[in-house]
Scaffold this motif. Structure first.
Motif, PDB file in Angstrom:
ATOM      1  N   GLU A 197       0.828  -1.199   0.000  1.00 56.31           N
ATOM      2  CA  GLU A 197       0.000   0.000   0.000  1.00 56.31           C
ATOM      3  C   GLU A 197       0.861   1.247   0.000  1.00 56.31           C
ATOM      4  N   ARG A 198       0.287   2.317  -0.470  1.00 56.23           N
ATOM      5  CA  ARG A 198       0.878   3.657  -0.487  1.00 56.23           C
ATOM      6  C   ARG A 198       2.325   3.693  -0.990  1.00 56.23           C
ATOM      7  N   PRO A 199       2.544   3.252  -2.225  1.00 53.50           N
ATOM      8  CA  PRO A 199       3.913   3.230  -2.761  1.00 53.50           C
ATOM      9  C   PRO A 199       4.578   4.604  -2.740  1.00 53.50           C
ATOM     10  N   GLU A 200       3.767   5.675  -2.771  1.00 50.91           N
ATOM     11  CA  GLU A 200       4.348   7.026  -2.761  1.00 50.91           C
ATOM     12  C   GLU A 200       5.076   7.333  -1.455  1.00 50.91           C
ATOM     13  N   LEU A 201       4.846   6.549  -0.425  1.00 57.47           N
ATOM     14  CA  LEU A 201       5.569   6.742   0.834  1.00 57.47           C
ATOM     15  C   LEU A 201       6.906   6.013   0.855  1.00 57.47           C
ATOM     16  N   PHE A 202       7.153   5.184  -0.172  1.00 56.41           N
ATOM     17  CA  PHE A 202       8.407   4.425  -0.235  1.00 56.41           C
ATOM     18  C   PHE A 202       9.264   4.811  -1.434  1.00 56.41           C
ATOM     19  N   VAL A 203       8.633   5.002  -2.585  1.00 52.69           N
ATOM     20  CA  VAL A 203       9.394   5.319  -3.797  1.00 52.69           C
ATOM     21  C   VAL A 203       8.965   6.661  -4.368  1.00 52.69           C
ATOM     22  N   GLN A 204       9.910   7.274  -5.053  1.00 54.03           N
ATOM     23  CA  GLN A 204       9.644   8.516  -5.782  1.00 54.03           C
ATOM     24  C   GLN A 204      10.429   8.429  -7.078  1.00 54.03           C
ATOM     25  N   GLY A 205       9.727   8.356  -8.186  1.00 54.89           N
ATOM     26  CA  GLY A 205      10.391   8.126  -9.463  1.00 54.89           C
ATOM     27  C   GLY A 205      10.981   6.725  -9.468  1.00 54.89           C
ATOM     28  N   ASP A 206      12.273   6.612  -9.785  1.00 58.86           N
ATOM     29  CA  ASP A 206      12.910   5.290  -9.799  1.00 58.86           C
ATOM     30  C   ASP A 206      13.797   5.062  -8.580  1.00 58.86           C
ATOM     31  N   SER A 207      13.631   5.883  -7.548  1.00 59.25           N
ATOM     32  CA  SER A 207      14.456   5.762  -6.340  1.00 59.25           C
ATOM     33  C   SER A 207      13.561   5.743  -5.101  1.00 59.25           C
ATOM     34  N   VAL A 208      14.176   5.615  -3.940  1.00 61.32           N
ATOM     35  CA  VAL A 208      13.401   5.743  -2.708  1.00 61.32           C
ATOM     36  C   VAL A 208      13.120   7.218  -2.486  1.00 61.32           C
ATOM     37  N   ARG A 209      12.020   7.496  -1.807  1.00 59.21           N
ATOM     38  CA  ARG A 209      11.667   8.898  -1.564  1.00 59.21           C
ATOM     39  C   ARG A 209      12.587   9.485  -0.500  1.00 59.21           C
ATOM     40  N   PRO A 210      12.734  10.794  -0.492  1.00 62.91           N
ATOM     41  CA  PRO A 210      13.514  11.434   0.576  1.00 62.91           C
ATOM     42  C   PRO A 210      12.934  11.040   1.935  1.00 62.91           C
ATOM     43  N   GLY A 211      13.814  10.795   2.873  1.00 63.12           N
ATOM     44  CA  GLY A 211      13.382  10.370   4.196  1.00 63.12           C
ATOM     45  C   GLY A 211      13.497   8.869   4.406  1.00 63.12           C
ATOM     46  N   ILE A 212      13.866   8.126   3.358  1.00 61.73           N
ATOM     47  CA  ILE A 212      14.137   6.696   3.494  1.00 61.73           C
ATOM     48  C   ILE A 212      15.651   6.509   3.434  1.00 61.73           C
ATOM     49  N   LEU A 213      16.215   6.053   4.530  1.00 55.89           N
ATOM     50  CA  LEU A 213      17.654   5.766   4.603  1.00 55.89           C
ATOM     51  C   LEU A 213      17.870   4.348   4.100  1.00 55.89           C
ATOM     52  N   VAL A 214      18.837   4.174   3.202  1.00 53.57           N
ATOM     53  CA  VAL A 214      19.138   2.855   2.652  1.00 53.57           C
ATOM     54  C   VAL A 214      20.543   2.457   3.089  1.00 53.57           C
ATOM     55  N   LEU A 215      20.636   1.287   3.702  1.00 53.33           N
ATOM     56  CA  LEU A 215      21.926   0.732   4.098  1.00 53.33           C
ATOM     57  C   LEU A 215      22.144  -0.576   3.352  1.00 53.33           C
ATOM     58  N   ILE A 216      23.351  -0.748   2.847  1.00 50.14           N
ATOM     59  CA  ILE A 216      23.743  -1.997   2.194  1.00 50.14           C
ATOM     60  C   ILE A 216      24.887  -2.561   3.016  1.00 50.14           C
ATOM     61  N   ASN A 217      24.648  -3.702   3.634  1.00 48.68           N
ATOM     62  CA  ASN A 217      25.638  -4.316   4.523  1.00 48.68           C
ATOM     63  C   ASN A 217      26.131  -3.318   5.565  1.00 48.68           C
ATOM     64  N   ASP A 218      25.192  -2.593   6.164  1.00 48.66           N
ATOM     65  CA  ASP A 218      25.426  -1.622   7.237  1.00 48.66           C
ATOM     66  C   ASP A 218      26.166  -0.355   6.790  1.00 48.66           C
ATOM     67  N   TRP A 243      24.105   3.666   1.442  1.00 43.43           N
ATOM     68  CA  TRP A 243      24.139   3.325   0.020  1.00 43.43           C
ATOM     69  C   TRP A 243      24.806   4.390  -0.831  1.00 43.43           C
ATOM     70  N   GLU A 244      24.886   5.633  -0.341  1.00 43.96           N
ATOM     71  CA  GLU A 244      25.570   6.685  -1.083  1.00 43.96           C
ATOM     72  C   GLU A 244      27.048   6.349  -1.255  1.00 43.96           C
ATOM     73  N   LEU A 245      27.616   5.594  -0.326  1.00 40.65           N
ATOM     74  CA  LEU A 245      29.012   5.175  -0.421  1.00 40.65           C
ATOM     75  C   LEU A 245      29.185   3.964  -1.327  1.00 40.65           C
ATOM     76  N   MET A 246      28.059   3.310  -1.653  1.00 41.13           N
ATOM     77  CA  MET A 246      28.108   2.063  -2.415  1.00 41.13           C
ATOM     78  C   MET A 246      27.719   2.248  -3.886  1.00 41.13           C
ATOM     79  N   GLY A 247      27.278   3.454  -4.256  1.00 44.89           N
ATOM     80  CA  GLY A 247      26.878   3.686  -5.642  1.00 44.89           C
ATOM     81  C   GLY A 247      25.380   3.836  -5.837  1.00 44.89           C
ATOM     82  N   GLU A 248      24.646   3.901  -4.726  1.00 45.85           N
ATOM     83  CA  GLU A 248      23.194   4.101  -4.750  1.00 45.85           C
ATOM     84  C   GLU A 248      22.502   3.117  -5.689  1.00 45.85           C
ATOM     85  N   LEU A 249      21.711   3.617  -6.649  1.00 47.33           N
ATOM     86  CA  LEU A 249      20.907   2.764  -7.524  1.00 47.33           C
ATOM     87  C   LEU A 249      21.735   1.823  -8.389  1.00 47.33           C
ATOM     88  N   ASP A 250      22.992   2.185  -8.655  1.00 46.17           N
ATOM     89  CA  ASP A 250      23.829   1.389  -9.548  1.00 46.17           C
ATOM     90  C   ASP A 250      24.569   0.253  -8.846  1.00 46.17           C
TER      91      ASP A 250
END
Length: 92
Positions: free
Chosen positions: A43-64, A67-74
């Motif tokens: 439900e409410r995908p607009e609270l999780f995604v915005q365009g082809d990325s996560v919406r602002p306010g969602i922190l993404v961690l990859i292996n702790d 994700w900005e240090l890991m290349g984000e979407l790529d």
């Protein structure tokens, strides 16, 4: 995959162990987000995604790691990667 605070969008399930379908090219985070929208987001995908990325306010961690240090979407996902989505948005 762990959803800190965003589990309400996923039928109340906080943690998902996901086996992605095999494909010729390695999965990246952008493709993972599409897969999540099609297979897990209830439900409410607009609270999780915005365009082809996560919406602002969602922190993404990859292996702790942020994700900005890991290349984000790529970032190309590896077997046993741990991807965590944490909502920093809350009512007040």
């Amino acid at each position: 995959m762990h959803l800190g605070g965003a589990e309400l969008l996923f039928n109340g399930v906080k943690k998902h162990h996901v086996d992605l379908p095999s494909q010729s090219e390695p999965w990246d985070v952008k493709q993972l987000l599409v897969w999540i929208q099609r297979n897990l987001l209830r439900e409410r995908p607009e609270l999780f995604v915005q365009g082809d990325s996560v919406r602002p306010g969602i922190l993404v961690l990859i292996n702790d790691a942020d994700w900005e240090l890991m290349g984000e979407l790529d970032y190309q996902l590896q077997d046993q990667d741990n991807v965590v989505f944490i909502s920093t948005l809350h009512g007040g």
